[in-house]
Design a protein around this motif. Structure first.
Motif, short mmCIF file in Angstrom:
data_model
loop_
_atom_site.label_atom_id
_atom_site.label_comp_id
_atom_site.label_asym_id
_atom_site.label_seq_id
_atom_site.Cartn_x
_atom_site.Cartn_y
_atom_site.Cartn_z
N ASN A 1 -18.66 20.28 -15.20
CA ASN A 1 -18.39 20.90 -13.91
C ASN A 1 -19.38 20.37 -12.88
O ASN A 1 -20.35 19.69 -13.22
CB ASN A 1 -18.41 22.44 -14.00
CG ASN A 1 -19.77 23.00 -14.36
OD1 ASN A 1 -20.79 22.59 -13.82
ND2 ASN A 1 -19.78 23.96 -15.28
N HIS A 2 -19.14 20.69 -11.62
CA HIS A 2 -19.96 20.11 -10.54
C HIS A 2 -21.44 20.46 -10.70
O HIS A 2 -22.31 19.61 -10.50
CB HIS A 2 -19.46 20.61 -9.18
CG HIS A 2 -18.02 20.28 -8.89
ND1 HIS A 2 -17.40 19.16 -9.39
CD2 HIS A 2 -17.08 20.94 -8.14
CE1 HIS A 2 -16.15 19.13 -8.96
NE2 HIS A 2 -15.93 20.20 -8.21
N THR B 1 -15.29 15.62 -13.22
CA THR B 1 -15.81 16.97 -12.98
C THR B 1 -14.73 17.89 -12.46
O THR B 1 -13.76 17.46 -11.82
CB THR B 1 -16.98 16.95 -11.97
OG1 THR B 1 -16.52 16.42 -10.72
CG2 THR B 1 -18.13 16.11 -12.48
N ASP C 1 -16.64 24.96 -11.05
CA ASP C 1 -17.36 25.81 -12.00
C ASP C 1 -16.79 27.23 -11.96
O ASP C 1 -16.59 27.78 -10.89
CB ASP C 1 -18.84 25.83 -11.60
CG ASP C 1 -19.72 26.48 -12.65
OD1 ASP C 1 -19.19 26.82 -13.72
OD2 ASP C 1 -20.92 26.65 -12.39
N TYR D 1 -11.13 28.90 -13.38
CA TYR D 1 -10.49 27.58 -13.50
C TYR D 1 -10.08 27.26 -14.95
O TYR D 1 -9.61 26.17 -15.23
CB TYR D 1 -11.45 26.49 -12.99
CG TYR D 1 -11.75 26.65 -11.51
CD1 TYR D 1 -10.83 26.27 -10.54
CD2 TYR D 1 -12.95 27.24 -11.10
CE1 TYR D 1 -11.10 26.45 -9.20
CE2 TYR D 1 -13.22 27.42 -9.75
CZ TYR D 1 -12.30 27.03 -8.81
OH TYR D 1 -12.56 27.21 -7.47
N THR E 1 -5.79 23.55 -14.25
CA THR E 1 -6.96 22.68 -14.41
C THR E 1 -6.72 21.63 -15.50
O THR E 1 -7.06 20.45 -15.34
CB THR E 1 -8.20 23.52 -14.78
OG1 THR E 1 -8.46 24.44 -13.73
CG2 THR E 1 -9.41 22.64 -15.00
N ILE F 1 -16.52 25.08 -19.96
CA ILE F 1 -16.24 23.64 -20.12
C ILE F 1 -15.88 23.34 -21.57
O ILE F 1 -14.93 22.58 -21.85
CB ILE F 1 -17.47 22.81 -19.68
CG1 ILE F 1 -17.52 22.71 -18.17
CG2 ILE F 1 -17.44 21.41 -20.29
CD1 ILE F 1 -16.40 21.89 -17.54
#
Length: 531
Positions: A214-215, A240, A243, A247, A252, A279
């Motif tokens: 993620n970012h 990426t 967050d 999501y 996604t 993630i």
């Protein structure tokens, strides 16, 4: 402390040279199996072969190996053919860390010149170079049975010794599934072992690697990982996503499929999940479904993911009616756990992860529970604690990899916890929801007479001691039970609750009536208000 490192591999790969360097670095005695045989017999290896033959040599070699491995601390270099015998290989794997040094054939041919070949009994014939190639072809498949493979083709002996030392200084645990093994590595800068790990899994640096994060995590930890992959010759692609739990859905996943296609990731390539539990869940699902499955490595960066979410192969996506209602089982090739990632974790996320550590202590580790009772000021959350918590998850998953029975004990706190996450639209962190769930479910166990009041108080007190919540107003919402009815832990129409019967033991109970749950919530609310 027992510490045996066994180096093996084809002739000319550097076993003796590297072994001596490694022994010096570690302060351990070094032994060379061939030298010990020569010392014992008073003959060189070629002389023994000439007089007694290879069969007699192999018998003596196995006998000497058993004798040497009675020593508890040493670095041992074996002969090139020692571990071709299954009994010898299994003995070494049980005794310590076995590392196979490998090398490209062309490099071996340069290293083993005519003079060097003249000392090798198996090459003493009219065509030593041809015999070398034949032996190398025949043996390399047997060497592949040894998991740890270190390529020495372009490394100095010092570099090879450092690589093996890094491996030895890392805690390695195996999580066995019916279809293979997941390697779990715990140690500082563990991703520096990626070269060895990928080589051991048989990857070449011609493959593409998709690192999905993620970012937030990518900004903190992405570049060091990408730089390491580039350094060892791979081409990584960083992908990426935003967050947050919101999501963790099919939209996604569809976007990730498109990006993987855009990066030309195909069946021969690798996916690495870099991040926390969200993630890990998303990327695990993607890796299990994209092109019918890609190999996966998990690199968890949160405490919650390290001790729980990354281990066990469960993936999950959320639906509006509940959490993790879509999912698969996906065995990662490996999980790399670096406690230094915890240094960048916000305190709220760290405490969220502690809820899972407490859960593991309650369900299966009374000693860990007592350790945690000494309080945050006296407990260092580092490698030792991670190993303890991870071991609980490994033991449960290994006994029931696909949650057909025992593994459901890991759901302690999650029936209520998942419902709270859904009702809050995921504004309550997972660990906080689980800690509240453990509070309610402990009171429920007490209400049902499953656990003594004193034990129940210890559990709730420990949760509070680590600054975790045990109650939330959403518990009073009528919709709570509607959400629980969609919980994925239902089996044949019955919801199984994982409830503590004592610290270190969980029982699975079905058909608990709503009234009992409500009474437990009311009891907990009264206790909180009375404080």
């Amino acid at each position: 402390m027992t510490q045996r490192i066994i180096l093996t591999g084809f002739m000319g790969t550097g076993k003796t040279t590297v072994g001596k360097l490694l022994a010096e670095k570690m302060g351990l005695p070094f032994m060379d199996l061939d030298e010990e045989i020569s010392r014992c017999t008073g003959q060189s290896i070629p002389e023994f072969f000439a007089q007694w033959g290879e069969a007699a040599f192999r018998e003596l070699e196995s006998q000497m190996l058993r004798e040497i491995l009675r020593q508890e601390r040493l670095v041992l270099a074996t002969g090139g053919g020692t571990l071709l015998r299954d009994e010898n290989r299994k003995l070494c794997e049980q005794a310590g860390t076995v590392v196979c040094l490998t090398c490209d054939l062309e490099v071996l041919q340069r290293r083993l010149d005519n003079k060097e070949m003249s000392y090798r009994p198996l090459l003493m014939n009219d065509n030593p170079k041809g015999t070398l190639v034949e032996l190398w072809e025949r043996r390399r498949e047997v060497y592949r049975k040894i998991f740890w493979q270190v390529d020495t083709s372009s490394k100095s002996p010092q570099q090879i010794a450092d690589t093996v030392l890094g491996l030895v200084n890392t805690s390695v645990m195996d999580l066995s599934y019916p279809d293979g093994v997941c390697k779990i590595l715990v140690g500082k800068r563990v991703f520096s072992l990626l070269d060895t790990l990928l080589n051991s899994f048989g990857f070449s640096n011609t493959i593409r690697i998709a690192v999905i994060s993620n970012h937030t995590v990518a900004a903190l930890h992405g570049e060091p990982l990408l730089a390491e992959l580039r350094r060892i010759g791979y081409t990584p692609y960083l992908i990426t996503i935003p967050d947050g739990e919101e999501y963790k859905n099919l939209e996604t996943v569809a976007g990730l499929y498109d990006q993987l296609l855009g990066a030309h990731i195909d069946r021969g390539d690798l996916v690495i999940a870099l991040g926390g539990g969200v993630i890990g869940d998303i990327v695990g699902f993607v890796a299990s479904t994209y092109m019918r499955g890609l190999p996966l490595i998990q690199i968890p960066t949160s405490l919650l993911a390290m001790v729980d979410a990354s281990i066990g192969g469960k993936t999950g996506l959320d639906l509006p009616k509940g959490k993790n209602l879509i999912g698969t089982f996906k065995r990662p090739l490996a999980v790399l756990i670096d406690p230094e990632y915890l240094d960048t974790l916000p305190r709220s996320e760290f405490l969220s992860g502690m809820a899972e550590v407490i859960k593991h202590a309650v369900i299966a580790d009374p000693l860990l529970f007592s350790w945690l009772e000494s309080g945050p000021q006296n407990v260092w959350v580092g490698e030792n604690l991670l190993l303890r918590a991870v071991s609980v998850k490994i033991n449960v998953v290994q006994a029931d990899p696909y949650e057909n029975g025992l593994r459901a004990i890991l759901n302690f706190g999650h029936t209520i916890g998942h419902a709270l996450e859904t009702l809050s639209n995921y504004t309550i962190r997972h660990g906080e929801a689980v800690s509240i769930g453990m509070g309610v479910e402990t009171r429920l166990a007490e209400h049902l007479g499953l656990i003594a009041s004193g034990e129940a108080r210890r559990i709730i007190r420990l949760i509070e001691q680590w600054s975790l919540p045990i109650y939330h107003p959403l518990l009073e919402r009528e919709e709570l039970f509607s959400v629980i009815r969609y919980d994925k832990k239902h089996k044949q129409g019955k919801l199984r609750w994982a409830l503590p019967s004592r610290i270190g033991e969980i029982r699975l109970i079905s058909d608990i009536d709503e009234r009992s749950v409500r009474q437990s919530i009311d009891s907990l609310k009264e206790a909180v208000n009375a404080e």
